[in-house]
Design an enzyme around this catalytic site. Structure first.
Site, PDB file in Angstrom:
ATOM      1  N   SER A  93       0.843  -1.203   0.000  1.00 39.08           N
ATOM      2  CA  SER A  93       0.000   0.000   0.000  1.00 39.08           C
ATOM      3  C   SER A  93       0.876   1.250   0.000  1.00 39.08           C
ATOM      4  O   SER A  93       2.073   1.182   0.290  1.00 39.08           O
ATOM      5  CB  SER A  93      -0.856  -0.066   1.275  1.00 39.08           C
ATOM      6  OG  SER A  93      -1.442   1.152   1.597  1.00 39.08           O
ATOM      7  N   LYS A 143       9.525   7.171  15.781  1.00 42.40           N
ATOM      8  CA  LYS A 143      10.197   7.826  14.646  1.00 42.40           C
ATOM      9  C   LYS A 143      11.453   8.565  15.132  1.00 42.40           C
ATOM     10  O   LYS A 143      12.482   8.534  14.460  1.00 42.40           O
ATOM     11  CB  LYS A 143       9.238   8.782  13.928  1.00 42.40           C
ATOM     12  CG  LYS A 143       8.052   8.088  13.240  1.00 42.40           C
ATOM     13  CD  LYS A 143       8.479   7.145  12.136  1.00 42.40           C
ATOM     14  CE  LYS A 143       7.325   6.677  11.265  1.00 42.40           C
ATOM     15  NZ  LYS A 143       7.733   5.682  10.248  1.00 42.40           N
ATOM     16  N   TYR A 197       4.003   7.046  18.381  1.00 40.08           N
ATOM     17  CA  TYR A 197       4.402   7.040  16.963  1.00 40.08           C
ATOM     18  C   TYR A 197       5.594   7.985  16.793  1.00 40.08           C
ATOM     19  O   TYR A 197       6.621   7.629  16.192  1.00 40.08           O
ATOM     20  CB  TYR A 197       3.226   7.488  16.102  1.00 40.08           C
ATOM     21  CG  TYR A 197       3.533   7.641  14.628  1.00 40.08           C
ATOM     22  CD1 TYR A 197       3.733   6.526  13.818  1.00 40.08           C
ATOM     23  CD2 TYR A 197       3.615   8.909  14.029  1.00 40.08           C
ATOM     24  CE1 TYR A 197       4.009   6.670  12.461  1.00 40.08           C
ATOM     25  CE2 TYR A 197       3.888   9.062  12.687  1.00 40.08           C
ATOM     26  CZ  TYR A 197       4.083   7.940  11.904  1.00 40.08           C
ATOM     27  OH  TYR A 197       4.358   8.078  10.563  1.00 40.08           O
ATOM     28  N   SER A 214       9.567  10.293   9.566  1.00 38.27           N
ATOM     29  CA  SER A 214       8.424  11.215   9.422  1.00 38.27           C
ATOM     30  C   SER A 214       8.862  12.566   9.953  1.00 38.27           C
ATOM     31  O   SER A 214       9.838  12.642  10.719  1.00 38.27           O
ATOM     32  CB  SER A 214       7.263  10.687  10.274  1.00 38.27           C
ATOM     33  OG  SER A 214       6.259  11.678  10.425  1.00 38.27           O
ATOM     34  N   ILE A 230       3.187   4.392   0.153  1.00 36.24           N
ATOM     35  CA  ILE A 230       4.539   4.756  -0.282  1.00 36.24           C
ATOM     36  C   ILE A 230       5.311   3.513  -0.740  1.00 36.24           C
ATOM     37  O   ILE A 230       6.012   3.548  -1.763  1.00 36.24           O
ATOM     38  CB  ILE A 230       5.290   5.470   0.867  1.00 36.24           C
ATOM     39  CG1 ILE A 230       4.592   6.795   1.227  1.00 36.24           C
ATOM     40  CG2 ILE A 230       6.756   5.732   0.497  1.00 36.24           C
ATOM     41  CD1 ILE A 230       5.099   7.462   2.510  1.00 36.24           C
TER      42      ILE A 230
HETATM   43  N1  LIG Z   1       1.521   9.008   4.512  1.00 40.10           N
HETATM   44  C1  LIG Z   1       2.102   9.915   5.279  1.00 40.10           C
HETATM   45  O1  LIG Z   1       1.645  11.071   5.344  1.00 40.10           O
HETATM   46  C2  LIG Z   1       3.319   9.564   6.063  1.00 40.10           C
HETATM   47  C3  LIG Z   1       3.986  10.605   6.723  1.00 40.10           C
HETATM   48  C4  LIG Z   1       5.124  10.301   7.446  1.00 40.10           C
HETATM   49  C5  LIG Z   1       5.597   9.021   7.504  1.00 40.10           C
HETATM   50  N2  LIG Z   1       4.918   8.020   6.862  1.00 40.10           N
HETATM   51  C6  LIG Z   1       5.450   6.656   6.975  1.00 40.10           C
HETATM   52  O2  LIG Z   1       5.460   6.049   5.720  1.00 40.10           O
HETATM   53  C7  LIG Z   1       5.434   4.628   5.891  1.00 40.10           C
HETATM   54  C8  LIG Z   1       4.432   4.012   4.924  1.00 40.10           C
HETATM   55  O3  LIG Z   1       3.131   4.433   5.274  1.00 40.10           O
HETATM   56  P1  LIG Z   1       2.019   4.829   4.181  1.00 40.10           P
HETATM   57  O4  LIG Z   1       1.782   6.278   4.309  1.00 40.10           O
HETATM   58  O5  LIG Z   1       2.348   4.264   2.867  1.00 40.10           O
HETATM   59  O6  LIG Z   1       0.740   4.106   4.841  1.00 40.10           O
HETATM   60  P2  LIG Z   1      -0.144   2.846   4.402  1.00 40.10           P
HETATM   61  O7  LIG Z   1      -0.734   3.062   3.069  1.00 40.10           O
HETATM   62  O8  LIG Z   1      -1.049   2.611   5.560  1.00 40.10           O
HETATM   63  O9  LIG Z   1       0.912   1.666   4.279  1.00 40.10           O
HETATM   64  C9  LIG Z   1       1.475   1.046   5.399  1.00 40.10           C
HETATM   65  C10 LIG Z   1       2.165  -0.239   4.982  1.00 40.10           C
HETATM   66  O10 LIG Z   1       2.764  -0.840   6.139  1.00 40.10           O
HETATM   67  C11 LIG Z   1       2.344  -2.192   6.243  1.00 40.10           C
HETATM   68  N3  LIG Z   1       2.208  -2.579   7.644  1.00 40.10           N
HETATM   69  C12 LIG Z   1       1.535  -1.938   8.635  1.00 40.10           C
HETATM   70  N4  LIG Z   1       1.606  -2.637   9.778  1.00 40.10           N
HETATM   71  C13 LIG Z   1       2.344  -3.758   9.514  1.00 40.10           C
HETATM   72  C14 LIG Z   1       2.740  -4.874  10.275  1.00 40.10           C
HETATM   73  N5  LIG Z   1       2.397  -5.030  11.568  1.00 40.10           N
HETATM   74  N6  LIG Z   1       3.477  -5.843   9.666  1.00 40.10           N
HETATM   75  C15 LIG Z   1       3.821  -5.740   8.365  1.00 40.10           C
HETATM   76  N7  LIG Z   1       3.471  -4.688   7.586  1.00 40.10           N
HETATM   77  C16 LIG Z   1       2.735  -3.723   8.149  1.00 40.10           C
HETATM   78  C17 LIG Z   1       0.986  -2.239   5.529  1.00 40.10           C
HETATM   79  O11 LIG Z   1       0.749  -3.533   4.994  1.00 40.10           O
HETATM   80  P3  LIG Z   1      -0.236  -4.660   5.578  1.00 40.10           P
HETATM   81  O12 LIG Z   1      -1.425  -3.963   6.150  1.00 40.10           O
HETATM   82  O13 LIG Z   1      -0.546  -5.509   4.377  1.00 40.10           O
HETATM   83  O14 LIG Z   1       0.580  -5.382   6.599  1.00 40.10           O
HETATM   84  C18 LIG Z   1       1.221  -1.254   4.383  1.00 40.10           C
HETATM   85  O15 LIG Z   1       1.850  -1.902   3.311  1.00 40.10           O
HETATM   86  C19 LIG Z   1       5.137   4.401   7.381  1.00 40.10           C
HETATM   87  O16 LIG Z   1       6.338   4.080   8.053  1.00 40.10           O
HETATM   88  C20 LIG Z   1       4.613   5.737   7.846  1.00 40.10           C
HETATM   89  O17 LIG Z   1       4.851   5.961   9.217  1.00 40.10           O
HETATM   90  C21 LIG Z   1       3.794   8.274   6.140  1.00 40.10           C
END
Ligand SMILES: NC(=O)c1ccc[n+]([C@@H]2O[C@H](COP(=O)([O-])OP(=O)(O)OC[C@H]3O[C@@H](n4cnc5c(N)ncnc54)[C@H](OP(=O)(O)O)[C@@H]3O)[C@@H](O)[C@H]2O)c1
Length: 266
Positions: A17, A160, A156, A143, A19
């Site tokens: 999903s 980070k 969280y 983040s 990023i």
């Molecule tokens: N989007 C933002 O604004 C933002 C900002 C700052 C940092 N980030 C960071 O970017 C990264 C990616 O997040 P995203 O924004 O792409 O969110 P997302 O769409 O919710 O994707 C999160 C991903 O992490 C996996 N995941 C979550 N919990 C897990 C677990 N217990 N075991 C294995 N996989 C797990 C999910 O896959 P499954 O559910 O299939 O396990 C999914 O592939 C994260 O580290 C997040 O903190 C995002």
């Protein structure tokens, strides 16, 4: 121009999903060989199908980041298939939408386990191979919450912040082996991160934050991460106008203190 990702073996966590998915698709275009990890195997298969990579160049490796006690065995599976590992992208994780006072300690520990300890554990599992190769790249998705605390994000943000302490130290210790470390600090990126954030009762927040709905796309974020890997950057910030707060904190700490209180947690 030389495609430096061609045939590179790249392991991406959180590839089902957001990023991680966008990174997988962009790196596949550059003919990398990919290992895709997350919990949901069917979603990883959907992403893998979109990449159009041959089976030879793709490994779907599902597991839960809340228990990486088998990290060495997972890394061994990667080595068995590809013989090397060039880049590990520690990206999988989830956010939080709960006040510290209402959050049970068990939820704090889980946030640390998935968002911090799993990154440490997987990195330690691949480092011996990278050391032997005399090359490797560890990418860590932190983040802007890794730079300052914020409403509803206590553990969280703590996880980070911890990533910066660990991976900045690791960078210093492992560059003599040809291993590079990039820390990425996204601001707001349009993904399901707010929907998947945990609340104080352990359930999903299940709402798209207003600030995320019109944010930078995951595809643009992935392109900026790829460019930073190519340029051997140590730390980057990715996002839109929300990144201004970082500069304000550096240069005008008192103004930061006023402004941060006025930000919406959503
Ligand atoms: N989007 C933002 O604004 C933002 C900002 C700052 C940092 N980030 C960071 O970017 C990264 C990616 O997040 P995203 O924004 O792409 O969110 P997302 O769409 O919710 O994707 C999160 C991903 O992490 C996996 N995941 C979550 N919990 C897990 C677990 N217990 N075991 C294995 N996989 C797990 C999910 O896959 P499954 O559910 O299939 O396990 C999914 O592939 C994260 O580290 C997040 O903190 C995002």
């Amino acid at each position: 121009m030389k495609n430096e990702f061609k045939d590179k073996v790249i392991w991406i966590t959180g590839a089902s999903s957001g990023i991680g998915e966008a990174l997988a698709l962009e790196l596949a275009k550059r003919e990398a060989r990919l290992i895709l990890s997350a919990r949901r195997k069917e979603e990883l298969e959907r992403v893998a199908a979109q990449t159009k990579l041959a089976d030879l160049d793709m490994l779907i490796l599902p597991f839960d980041l809340s228990d990486t006690s088998n990290a060495s065995a997972l890394a061994a599976q990667v080595i068995n298939k590809f013989g090397r590992i060039d880049i590990l992208v520690n990206n999988g994780g989830y956010s939080q939408r709960s006040e510290a006072i209402e959050t049970p300690l068990e939820i704090d520990r889980q946030l640390m386990e998935v968002n911090y300890f799993s990154y440490v554990s997987l990195s330690k599992a691949v480092l011996p191979y990278m050391k032997r190769q005399k090359s490797g790249h560890i990418v860590v998705i932190s983040s802007i919450a890794g730079k300052f605390g914020f409403y509803l994000r206590s553990s969280y943000s703590a996880a980070k912040h911890a990533l910066h302490g660990f991976f900045e130290s690791l960078r210093l210790e492992t560059e003599k082996f040809g291993i590079k470390t990039l820390i990425v600090c996204p601001g707001k990126i349009k993904t399901n991160v707010s929907l998947n954030a945990v609340t104080s009762d352990g359930k999903k927040h299940n709402e798209m934050d207003k600030s995320h709905a019109n944010a930078m796309s995951a595809e643009e974020c992935a392109l900026q991460i790829i460019s930073a890997i190519q340029k051997n950057k140590e730390e980057i910030f990715v996002g839109g106008k929300e990144l201004l707060i970082i500069k304000i904190r550096w240069f005008f700490p008192k103004l930061f203190s006023v402004l941060i209180r006025k930000q919406s947690p959503y």
